[in-house]
Motif scaffolding. Structure first.
Motif, PDB file in Angstrom:
ATOM      1  N   UNK A 175       0.853  -1.189   0.000  1.00  0.00           N
ATOM      2  CA  UNK A 175       0.000   0.000   0.000  1.00  0.00           C
ATOM      3  C   UNK A 175       0.887   1.236   0.000  1.00  0.00           C
ATOM      4  N   UNK A 176       0.751   2.054  -1.029  1.00  0.00           N
ATOM      5  CA  UNK A 176       1.578   3.253  -1.191  1.00  0.00           C
ATOM      6  C   UNK A 176       0.652   4.469  -1.259  1.00  0.00           C
ATOM      7  N   UNK A 177       0.794   5.377  -0.324  1.00  0.00           N
ATOM      8  CA  UNK A 177      -0.108   6.533  -0.277  1.00  0.00           C
ATOM      9  C   UNK A 177       0.397   7.655  -1.175  1.00  0.00           C
ATOM     10  N   UNK A 219      -4.578   8.726   0.990  1.00  0.00           N
ATOM     11  CA  UNK A 219      -5.323   7.629   1.597  1.00  0.00           C
ATOM     12  C   UNK A 219      -6.521   7.163   0.775  1.00  0.00           C
ATOM     13  N   UNK A 220      -6.724   7.735  -0.420  1.00  0.00           N
ATOM     14  CA  UNK A 220      -7.834   7.336  -1.298  1.00  0.00           C
ATOM     15  C   UNK A 220      -7.442   6.079  -2.061  1.00  0.00           C
ATOM     16  N   UNK A 221      -8.084   4.949  -1.783  1.00  0.00           N
ATOM     17  CA  UNK A 221      -7.725   3.675  -2.419  1.00  0.00           C
ATOM     18  C   UNK A 221      -8.177   3.698  -3.874  1.00  0.00           C
ATOM     19  N   UNK A 222      -7.200   3.559  -4.814  1.00  0.00           N
ATOM     20  CA  UNK A 222      -7.532   3.678  -6.229  1.00  0.00           C
ATOM     21  C   UNK A 222      -7.283   2.371  -6.989  1.00  0.00           C
ATOM     22  N   UNK A 223      -6.069   2.140  -7.490  1.00  0.00           N
ATOM     23  CA  UNK A 223      -5.780   0.966  -8.304  1.00  0.00           C
ATOM     24  C   UNK A 223      -4.302   0.616  -8.183  1.00  0.00           C
ATOM     25  N   UNK A 224      -3.923  -0.536  -8.736  1.00  0.00           N
ATOM     26  CA  UNK A 224      -2.505  -0.889  -8.779  1.00  0.00           C
ATOM     27  C   UNK A 224      -1.908  -0.378 -10.078  1.00  0.00           C
ATOM     28  N   UNK A 225      -0.626  -0.669 -10.290  1.00  0.00           N
ATOM     29  CA  UNK A 225       0.027  -0.214 -11.510  1.00  0.00           C
ATOM     30  C   UNK A 225      -0.486  -0.881 -12.759  1.00  0.00           C
ATOM     31  N   UNK A 226      -1.177  -2.025 -12.628  1.00  0.00           N
ATOM     32  CA  UNK A 226      -1.599  -2.762 -13.809  1.00  0.00           C
ATOM     33  C   UNK A 226      -3.060  -3.192 -13.793  1.00  0.00           C
ATOM     34  N   UNK A 271     -13.198   4.845  -0.518  1.00  0.00           N
ATOM     35  CA  UNK A 271     -12.828   4.326   0.793  1.00  0.00           C
ATOM     36  C   UNK A 271     -11.340   4.567   0.999  1.00  0.00           C
ATOM     37  N   UNK A 272     -10.924   4.606   2.240  1.00  0.00           N
ATOM     38  CA  UNK A 272      -9.561   5.007   2.578  1.00  0.00           C
ATOM     39  C   UNK A 272      -8.742   3.807   3.053  1.00  0.00           C
ATOM     40  N   UNK A 273      -7.467   4.045   3.300  1.00  0.00           N
ATOM     41  CA  UNK A 273      -6.572   2.976   3.726  1.00  0.00           C
ATOM     42  C   UNK A 273      -7.030   2.369   5.044  1.00  0.00           C
ATOM     43  N   UNK A 274      -7.487   3.189   5.997  1.00  0.00           N
ATOM     44  CA  UNK A 274      -7.967   2.645   7.268  1.00  0.00           C
ATOM     45  C   UNK A 274      -9.149   1.692   7.048  1.00  0.00           C
ATOM     46  N   UNK A 275     -10.058   2.064   6.149  1.00  0.00           N
ATOM     47  CA  UNK A 275     -11.183   1.178   5.825  1.00  0.00           C
ATOM     48  C   UNK A 275     -10.668  -0.144   5.255  1.00  0.00           C
ATOM     49  N   UNK A 276      -9.664  -0.041   4.397  1.00  0.00           N
ATOM     50  CA  UNK A 276      -9.093  -1.223   3.764  1.00  0.00           C
ATOM     51  C   UNK A 276      -8.462  -2.157   4.793  1.00  0.00           C
ATOM     52  N   UNK A 277      -7.709  -1.595   5.723  1.00  0.00           N
ATOM     53  CA  UNK A 277      -7.043  -2.427   6.729  1.00  0.00           C
ATOM     54  C   UNK A 277      -8.064  -3.120   7.638  1.00  0.00           C
ATOM     55  N   UNK A 278      -9.159  -2.441   7.933  1.00  0.00           N
ATOM     56  CA  UNK A 278     -10.219  -3.085   8.716  1.00  0.00           C
ATOM     57  C   UNK A 278     -10.863  -4.227   7.926  1.00  0.00           C
ATOM     58  N   UNK A 279     -10.985  -4.014   6.625  1.00  0.00           N
ATOM     59  CA  UNK A 279     -11.603  -5.024   5.754  1.00  0.00           C
ATOM     60  C   UNK A 279     -10.795  -6.327   5.767  1.00  0.00           C
ATOM     61  N   UNK A 280      -9.477  -6.233   5.921  1.00  0.00           N
ATOM     62  CA  UNK A 280      -8.640  -7.437   5.889  1.00  0.00           C
ATOM     63  C   UNK A 280      -9.004  -8.414   7.003  1.00  0.00           C
ATOM     64  N   UNK A 281      -9.697  -7.943   8.015  1.00  0.00           N
ATOM     65  CA  UNK A 281     -10.039  -8.813   9.142  1.00  0.00           C
ATOM     66  C   UNK A 281     -11.126  -9.828   8.795  1.00  0.00           C
ATOM     67  N   UNK A 301       0.772  -4.963   2.573  1.00  0.00           N
ATOM     68  CA  UNK A 301       1.803  -4.433   3.453  1.00  0.00           C
ATOM     69  C   UNK A 301       1.612  -2.927   3.583  1.00  0.00           C
ATOM     70  N   UNK A 302       1.570  -2.450   4.819  1.00  0.00           N
ATOM     71  CA  UNK A 302       1.404  -1.019   5.072  1.00  0.00           C
ATOM     72  C   UNK A 302       2.226  -0.636   6.293  1.00  0.00           C
ATOM     73  N   UNK A 303       3.039   0.401   6.126  1.00  0.00           N
ATOM     74  CA  UNK A 303       3.918   0.852   7.220  1.00  0.00           C
ATOM     75  C   UNK A 303       4.710  -0.313   7.823  1.00  0.00           C
ATOM     76  N   UNK A 304       5.238  -1.138   6.936  1.00  0.00           N
ATOM     77  CA  UNK A 304       6.115  -2.268   7.289  1.00  0.00           C
ATOM     78  C   UNK A 304       5.400  -3.362   8.084  1.00  0.00           C
TER      79      UNK A 304
END
Length: 344
Positions: A175-177, A219-226, A271-281, A301-304
């Motif tokens: 995850x790169x902001x 923190x706006x979740x968009x897309x990957x490089x591909x 949705x933002x990065x915090x929303x995304x990290x909660x979703x992983x649960x 991976x976010x903040x190591x």
């Protein structure tokens, strides 16, 4: 076509790696000159002349598309949603102020390329990947503030297997902001967007063993490089709503429609990065794209710190949606949305 006429079998798919490295023998080509398109038919896959002062080489006036032709179980050939890919290429050309490809002519070029390379189409899970490319060709190196009034359009074909080297393994994302590209060009399929994401993606691969970066500016979740990015659980599919900052994926649109058909609630929302990290649960995540199809994400991976989804594997809902999409593309499941163009 007799099965003995096919060049590749399922056992040959490893020879088609990396994705796009094997090319068909000929391309379809057309040139825009003096205000109109002039077809050049099919020519050998070889070098062609491009002036060193061509606009595309200096000012990035180029765009492309990517779509697939499939060999079905009965050996018939089908294209998946070529109309939407043509529409998106016309959109890209308009944003870049390039001559806009004629819809019917580009469709004819796609069909001609597939029919010419028909023997190269591998069986499932392989496909024939098609790459239409549009280049501005004006020869004026002082024309940074002017559009190219001439262009060349051509279509390449490549028999392919899996896009990701991981194959069926769930992907790892960093995850790169920061932004993947400039916001006004996010929806344009142009090489500059991919170049801007390349270096940072390679750095992340070296450090973290990741497959892609998930770009989340401010923190706006968009897309990957591909690929586009979606969240999935047993009831819901969530993805960012369409805007100029990211690519309007044809596969993304297809997955959302298939999700509706299967009874998922579709939420197109920011949705933002915090929303995304909660979703992983509890939820799943996946990448969607012509090349990627629908690829599951197992780790972010976010903040190591590593966050695992679905036990580090591709989740069951992602597998269900991918199977449903591939079934439509390969003709084993009827589809009422008019997505298939049969060629034979």
């Amino acid at each position: 076509m007799n099965s003995k006429s096919w060049r590749y079998t399922a056992e040959d798919l490893p020879q088609l790696s990396p994705f796009g490295s094997v090319l068909a023998d000929r391309i379809a080509i057309s040139r825009f000159e003096d205000g109109g398109w002039k077809s050049g038919g099919l020519i050998p896959m070889n070098d062609f002349r491009l002036h060193p002062g061509a606009h595309c080489l200096h000012y990035g006036s180029s765009c492309f598309e990517g779509l697939k032709a499939y060999r079905w179980d009965d050996d018939s050939i089908a294209l998946f949603r070529p109309d939407r890919h043509i529409q998106r290429m016309q959109q890209s050309a308009a944003v870049l102020r390039l001559p806009i490809p004629d819809r019917d002519e580009l469709m004819e070029m796609l069909v001609a390329t597939v029919m010419d390379a028909m023997a190269d189409i591998p069986p499932a899970p392989g496909t024939l990947y098609l790459r239409p490319i549009l280049l501005g060709t004006d020869t004026n190196i002082g024309a940074a503030a002017r559009p190219s009034e001439s262009a060349v359009l051509y279509v390449m074909a490549s028999p392919v297997g899996d896009y990701f080297a991981a194959g069926d393994r769930a992907l790892r994302l960093l995850i790169q902001e920061s932004a993947r590209t400039t916001s006004q060009f996010g929806k344009v399929k142009t090489g500059a967007n991919y170049a801007s994401a390349l270096g940072i993606t390679l750095d992340a691969r070296d450090k973290w063993g990741t497959d892609q970066i998930l770009f989340c500016p401010d923190s706006d979740v968009q897309e990957t490089g591909a690929s586009n990015f979606v969240l999935i659980d047993d009831k819901t599919i969530i993805t960012k709503p369409l805007c100029d900052s990211f690519l309007h994926g044809v596969t993304r649109d297809s997955v959302l429609q298939i999700g509706r058909d299967l009874g998922y609630e579709i939420q197109e929302k920011d949705f933002c990065v915090d929303d995304l990290l909660k979703w992983t649960q509890h939820g799943e995540a996946a990448l969607s794209g012509t090349a990627a199809v629908l690829a599951g994400v197992g780790t972010m991976i976010h903040n190591e710190k590593e966050y695992t989804l679905s036990g580090g594997e591709t989740g069951p809902n992602t597998q269900r949606l991918r199977k449903a999409l591939v079934s439509v593309q390969r003709g084993t499941e009827a589809n009422g949305h008019g997505w298939i163009k049969k060629l034979t």
